[in-house]
Design an enzyme around this catalytic site. Structure first.
Site, PDB file in Angstrom:
ATOM      1  N   GLY A 276       0.781  -1.230   0.000  1.00  0.00           N
ATOM      2  CA  GLY A 276       0.000   0.000   0.000  1.00  0.00           C
ATOM      3  C   GLY A 276       0.812   1.278   0.000  1.00  0.00           C
ATOM      4  O   GLY A 276       1.834   1.414  -0.683  1.00  0.00           O
ATOM      5  N   SER A 277       0.345   2.223   0.807  1.00  0.00           N
ATOM      6  CA  SER A 277       0.873   3.593   0.769  1.00  0.00           C
ATOM      7  C   SER A 277       2.305   3.731   1.261  1.00  0.00           C
ATOM      8  O   SER A 277       2.884   4.818   1.158  1.00  0.00           O
ATOM      9  CB  SER A 277      -0.038   4.513   1.585  1.00  0.00           C
ATOM     10  OG  SER A 277      -1.314   4.597   0.989  1.00  0.00           O
ATOM     11  N   THR A 278       2.895   2.660   1.788  1.00  0.00           N
ATOM     12  CA  THR A 278       4.317   2.735   2.138  1.00  0.00           C
ATOM     13  C   THR A 278       5.174   2.959   0.892  1.00  0.00           C
ATOM     14  O   THR A 278       6.341   3.330   0.997  1.00  0.00           O
ATOM     15  CB  THR A 278       4.786   1.452   2.856  1.00  0.00           C
ATOM     16  OG1 THR A 278       4.537   0.319   2.007  1.00  0.00           O
ATOM     17  CG2 THR A 278       4.050   1.272   4.181  1.00  0.00           C
TER      18      THR A 278
END
Length: 571
Positions: A276-278
């Site tokens: 995801g947003s990592t």
């Protein structure tokens, strides 16, 4: 005078009797010798048959396990060693006493091995041999021997002992028949069994104190949020040394036979996830380093969902719908703004960055248990946009940790290692971004924790910077919308980074305390914050509330009042 002399009478009958007696004695002696020889022959034949027909699981073997070198942590704490121990076994067919009574007495003496029913099953097996305990103490052997059952046998043998029990189990692995089957035991099997190096302990990069702290915090979160599993890593950003590596659920290498396949799997190096947003900081670093974005004041339209063909990219409900600059894109974790940045970066440069970070190969580490990342085979325009926020690309948690180390350490990617690195002997690595870009990333990662989704991951005095990531769990043929993978990747202290800390939870559930939220900001981020608070000082980082990374040049670019958000883009 005439003298008469009587002729002596020969005792023929007595002589014949004597001869018959001697012959009888000779015959008896010969029969006795033949019987003795037959007995000796029978014993020899029996021994030969036993040697030929007996299998390794029917009797105790006199063959000792080959010696192996010790394994210690970076501070010399023993993690694995070979010891002399006793084996307790039984020959069920030779049992004399009452199996039920003996089983109860054995259960009383060895409750950790099983209950009365388990021992009864071993004592009444149809086979001729069964192990009762493979690592028994002399005191236990004496107590079991006192039962007086001749069918129970004992033998001294060498055993591999893991004195820290399940601590760092996936790092250490286990052995079978003297051969390493997983972990360092497998990766360094030749070195551990080489007579020339057996007396030199293998020093790992692991710090048992940090390992125990991360296992504790991740295990606590896994229980609290009813997660299926979890992974955690503490990585030295300058050397690539793995200070802690956690995979849950775990197992006890001393009792590996009781572990299931899910327990033996190392999720930090074997399992790949869409994280995801990592991935968003990686996208921003790519844009800055390639000159796509040259000003921190430049903004990207996030006022409405982004329509690309038949696909729609949108942000979470409640996120600010406005034009966002680079820092704000990360602070508010905007998918729409990130996708617009990636669209300008283009597929070639995005793929090049992923390859520089090793996302196209299994993680670079000594372990053999490694998973291969899943990258798109075709890069459409939407592929570039979605991979920019971690959708459609799957890597291991270790991949992510090594990437974040490169983002904050000045821009150099180094392979991870589980072996202790002597000062000044770290791998040179390869440059993936410039020092200037890395400095900018440290600022923005710190701002995410100060003002954005990573606030619950902060640790007072340690200047934590990081990024949350929550993605739907990928399943065969699509995604399971009821499950997600929650991750928080962080580094500290951000003014002079020393360590990266990553925590990942597989399929956590919301709780009353999190108001039903099951995103990384509520579950994975606090794991990192608590872990850093526990291990920071141990690892030589002194907490200091008077220091921090300088973000003074970025703060003026942030919109302080959402009501004043611009309605059009600008530089």
């Amino acid at each position: 005078m005439t003298t008469l002399v009587a002729r002596p009478i020969r005792p023929t009958k007595n002589v014949d009797q004597r001869h018959a007696l001697v012959a009888t004695q000779h015959m008896r002696l010969m029969v006795l010798m033949l019987l003795f020889a037959a007995g000796v022959f029978a014993v020899i034949v029996r021994l030969a048959l036993l040697g030929i027909l007996s299998s390794g699981d029917e009797h105790l073997s006199n063959r000792l396990t080959a010696p192996r070198g010790d394994i210690v942590d970076r501070n010399g704490q023993q993690l694995a060693r070979t010891i002399d121990a006793w084996t307790i076994a039984v020959h069920p067919r030779k049992l004399i006493g009452d199996p039920s009574e003996i089983a109860q007495r054995l259960a009383d003496l060895m409750p950790d091995r099983g209950n009365q029913a388990w021992f009864y099953a071993q004592l009444t097996k149809s086979s001729s041999f069964a192990y009762l305990n493979r690592r028994a103490s002399p005191a236990l052997v004496e107590a079991v021997n006192a039962i007086g059952e001749p069918g129970i046998v004992f033998e001294r043998e060498t055993q591999r002992l893991y004195p820290q029990s399940s601590l760092a189990a996936h790092v250490l692995g286990f052995i079978s028949n003297g051969t390493g089957m997983s972990g360092i035991e497998r990766a360094l099997n030749d070195r551990l069994t080489n007579p020339a190096t057996q007396n030199q302990p293998v020093a790992l990069s692991i710090d048992t104190r940090a390992q125990a702290a991360m296992e504790s915090e991740l295990g606590r979160a896994m229980t609290t949020f009813s997660a299926r599993g979890g992974g955690g890593i503490v990585l030295d950003v300058a050397t690539g040394e793995v200070i802690a590596m956690v995979s849950l659920p775990t197992f006890n290498p001393n009792r590996v036979g009781r572990a299931g396949l899910d327990q033996l799997r190392n999720v930090t190096t074997q399992s790949v996830y869409e994280l995801g947003s990592t991935f968003k900081p990686i996208t921003m670093a790519t844009a800055i380093d390639n000159g796509v974005v040259t000003s921190m004041q430049r903004r990207f339209d996030a006022t409405h969902p982004l329509q690309v063909g038949r696909f729609t990219i949108h942000d979470e409900r409640g996120d600010p719908k406005r034009w966002l600059n680079m820092a704000e894109t990360l602070i508010y974790s905007s998918n729409v703004a990130t996708a617009r940045v990636a669209d300008e970066v283009g597929p070639a440069r995005m793929q090049a960055m992923f390859k520089k970070l090793g996302f196209d190969t299994p993680p670079d580490i000594e372990l053999r248990e490694k998973g291969r990342p899943l990258l798109p085979s075709y890069w459409a325009r939407t592929t570039t946009m979605t991979t920019a926020y971690g959708h459609g690309i799957a890597v291991t948690p270790l991949h992510l940790a090594s990437a974040y180390a490169a983002l904050v350490n000045g821009g150099t990617w180094r392979p991870a290692t589980l072996l202790k690195v002597a000062p000044g002997h770290q791998v040179a690595g390869r440059r993936v971004i410039s020092e200037q870009t890395s400095a900018r990333m440290r600022q923005m990662l710190r701002l995410i924790v100060m003002r954005g989704t990573g606030r619950k991951g902060d640790a007072p005095g340690y200047r934590v910077g990081g990024k949350t990531g929550t993605a739907e769990a990928a399943v065969a043929g699509g995604y399971d919308r009821s499950r997600n993978v929650a991750t928080f990747a962080a580094a500290f202290p951000m003014d002079a980074p020393r360590y990266v800390v990553v925590a990942m939870l597989d399929s956590p559930l919301g709780t009353k305390e999190t108001y039903g939220w099951k995103t990384a900001a509520w579950n994975a981020a606090p794991v990192v914050g608590r872990t850093i608070s526990r291990i920071g000082a141990m690892l030589g980082v002194t907490p200091d509330d008077t220091r921090d990374v300088d973000v003074s040049d970025i703060l003026p670019t942030l919109w302080q009042d959402p009501s004043r958000a611009p309605t059009s883009g600008g530089q």
